[in-house]
Design a protein around this motif. Structure first.
Motif, short mmCIF file in Angstrom:
data_model
loop_
_atom_site.label_atom_id
_atom_site.label_comp_id
_atom_site.label_asym_id
_atom_site.label_seq_id
_atom_site.Cartn_x
_atom_site.Cartn_y
_atom_site.Cartn_z
N ALA A 88 0.83 -1.20 0.00
CA ALA A 88 0.00 0.00 0.00
C ALA A 88 0.86 1.25 0.00
N VAL A 89 1.92 1.25 0.80
CA VAL A 89 2.82 2.41 0.86
C VAL A 89 3.50 2.62 -0.49
N ILE A 90 3.94 1.54 -1.11
CA ILE A 90 4.60 1.63 -2.41
C ILE A 90 3.61 2.14 -3.46
N ALA A 91 2.42 1.58 -3.47
CA ALA A 91 1.41 1.98 -4.46
C ALA A 91 1.06 3.46 -4.34
N VAL A 92 0.92 3.96 -3.11
CA VAL A 92 0.61 5.38 -2.91
C VAL A 92 1.75 6.25 -3.42
N SER A 93 2.98 5.83 -3.15
CA SER A 93 4.14 6.61 -3.60
C SER A 93 4.16 6.80 -5.11
N PHE A 94 3.61 5.83 -5.83
CA PHE A 94 3.62 5.88 -7.29
C PHE A 94 2.22 5.98 -7.88
N SER A 95 1.29 6.53 -7.12
CA SER A 95 -0.08 6.69 -7.64
C SER A 95 -0.06 7.72 -8.77
N LEU A 123 10.43 20.13 6.45
CA LEU A 123 9.23 19.45 5.92
C LEU A 123 9.61 18.18 5.17
N LEU A 124 10.71 18.22 4.43
CA LEU A 124 11.14 17.02 3.69
C LEU A 124 11.63 15.93 4.66
N SER A 125 12.18 16.34 5.79
CA SER A 125 12.58 15.32 6.77
C SER A 125 11.35 14.68 7.41
N ILE A 126 10.26 15.44 7.54
CA ILE A 126 9.00 14.86 8.02
C ILE A 126 8.52 13.81 7.02
N TYR A 127 8.58 14.14 5.73
CA TYR A 127 8.19 13.16 4.69
C TYR A 127 9.03 11.88 4.84
N ALA A 128 10.35 12.04 4.98
CA ALA A 128 11.23 10.86 5.06
C ALA A 128 10.92 10.01 6.28
N ARG A 129 10.67 10.65 7.42
CA ARG A 129 10.34 9.89 8.64
C ARG A 129 9.00 9.17 8.50
N ARG A 130 8.04 9.84 7.87
CA ARG A 130 6.71 9.23 7.69
C ARG A 130 6.81 8.03 6.75
N LEU A 131 7.54 8.18 5.65
CA LEU A 131 7.72 7.05 4.72
C LEU A 131 8.37 5.88 5.44
N HIS A 132 9.41 6.17 6.20
CA HIS A 132 10.12 5.13 6.94
C HIS A 132 9.18 4.43 7.92
N SER A 133 8.42 5.21 8.67
CA SER A 133 7.49 4.65 9.65
C SER A 133 6.42 3.78 8.99
N ASN A 134 5.89 4.26 7.87
CA ASN A 134 4.86 3.49 7.17
C ASN A 134 5.42 2.17 6.64
N LEU A 135 6.62 2.20 6.11
CA LEU A 135 7.25 0.96 5.63
C LEU A 135 7.53 0.02 6.81
N MET A 136 8.02 0.58 7.91
CA MET A 136 8.33 -0.25 9.08
C MET A 136 7.10 -0.92 9.66
N SER A 137 5.94 -0.28 9.55
CA SER A 137 4.72 -0.87 10.11
C SER A 137 4.39 -2.20 9.46
N GLY A 138 4.78 -2.37 8.21
CA GLY A 138 4.58 -3.65 7.55
C GLY A 138 5.78 -4.56 7.62
N LEU A 139 6.98 -3.98 7.60
CA LEU A 139 8.19 -4.80 7.57
C LEU A 139 8.56 -5.41 8.92
N SER A 140 8.36 -4.68 10.00
CA SER A 140 8.81 -5.18 11.32
C SER A 140 8.24 -6.55 11.68
N PRO A 141 6.92 -6.78 11.50
CA PRO A 141 6.41 -8.11 11.84
C PRO A 141 6.95 -9.22 10.93
N LEU A 142 7.39 -8.87 9.73
CA LEU A 142 7.84 -9.88 8.77
C LEU A 142 9.34 -10.13 8.82
N ALA A 143 10.11 -9.12 9.26
CA ALA A 143 11.56 -9.23 9.14
C ALA A 143 12.31 -9.01 10.44
#
Length: 197
Positions: A88-95, A123-143
């Motif tokens: 979902a995070v990837i798809a939104v990034s490339f919508s 503001l761009l660092s907020i974007y980077a932290r949010r992207l990282h957090s969103n990816l981690m929400s799915g990756l942490s349980p799997l990896a």
């Protein structure tokens, strides 16, 4: 006399016009007159709402971030599994909306301007932290936390890099960009699964 309720509409029209103007030029070298003309208002009204071009630019970055956050929140709400959250995070990034030529060119111009504009850099660092957090929400349980951090950093770097390539006219189409980042994620997860077998 200004019409009641028009301010939010005009402010949005001006931030949309700023993104469009910056994206069309590929640079911050636009004037309030250029932006106001695209928004269908006078330069004086643009100055009235934002005070300066710099403040309008900052609000335009905020508008892009708000759109991206809202799209991501909606996509994540609909994701039923950890792996679906990553997709979902990837798809939104490339919508279509986020990966349009003008929005990508505007992002690149904002990154360049962030070298000398601390508020845009923040503001761009907020974007980077949010992207990282969103990816981690799915990756942490799997990896697991450590591997998830590494995979998320790689995926974020790929997303940013694909935006740069798109801005330069050398990047892949939207669906190919999604496939490249998905392949990175899947390859990393397969490697982790292989280690635990």
């Amino acid at each position: 006399m200004p019409k009641i309720g028009m301010e939010p509409i005009r402010r949005k029209a001006l931030t949309d016009a700023a993104i469009e103007a910056i994206g069309a030029r590929g640079t911050m070298d636009v004037t309030m007159s250029d932006i106001a003309g695209r928004a269908g208002v006078s330069p004086a009204l643009a100055h009235h709402y934002f005070g300066s071009k710099h403040q309008l630019i900052i609000e335009s970055v905020r508008a892009l971030l708000r759109d991206l956050r809202q799209d991501a929140e909606q996509a994540l709400k609909n994701a039923r599994t950890s792996r679906a959250r990553i997709s979902a995070v990837i798809a939104v990034s490339f919508s279509d909306k986020q990966f349009s030529d003008e929005v990508v060119a505007a992002w690149l111009a904002f990154y360049v301007d962030a070298q000398r504009a601390p508020e845009i850099r923040r503001l761009l660092s907020i974007y980077a932290r949010r992207l990282h957090s969103n990816l981690m929400s799915g990756l942490s349980p799997l990896a697991g936390e450590s591997d998830a951090e590494r995979i998320a950093e790689g995926a974020a770097a790929m997303i940013d890099g694909l935006y740069i390539r798109k801005a330069l006219g050398t990047g892949p189409a939207r669906y190919d960009a999604v496939a490249l980042v998905e392949d990175h994620i899947e390859t990393q997860l397969l490697e982790i699964r292989g280690r635990t077998v």
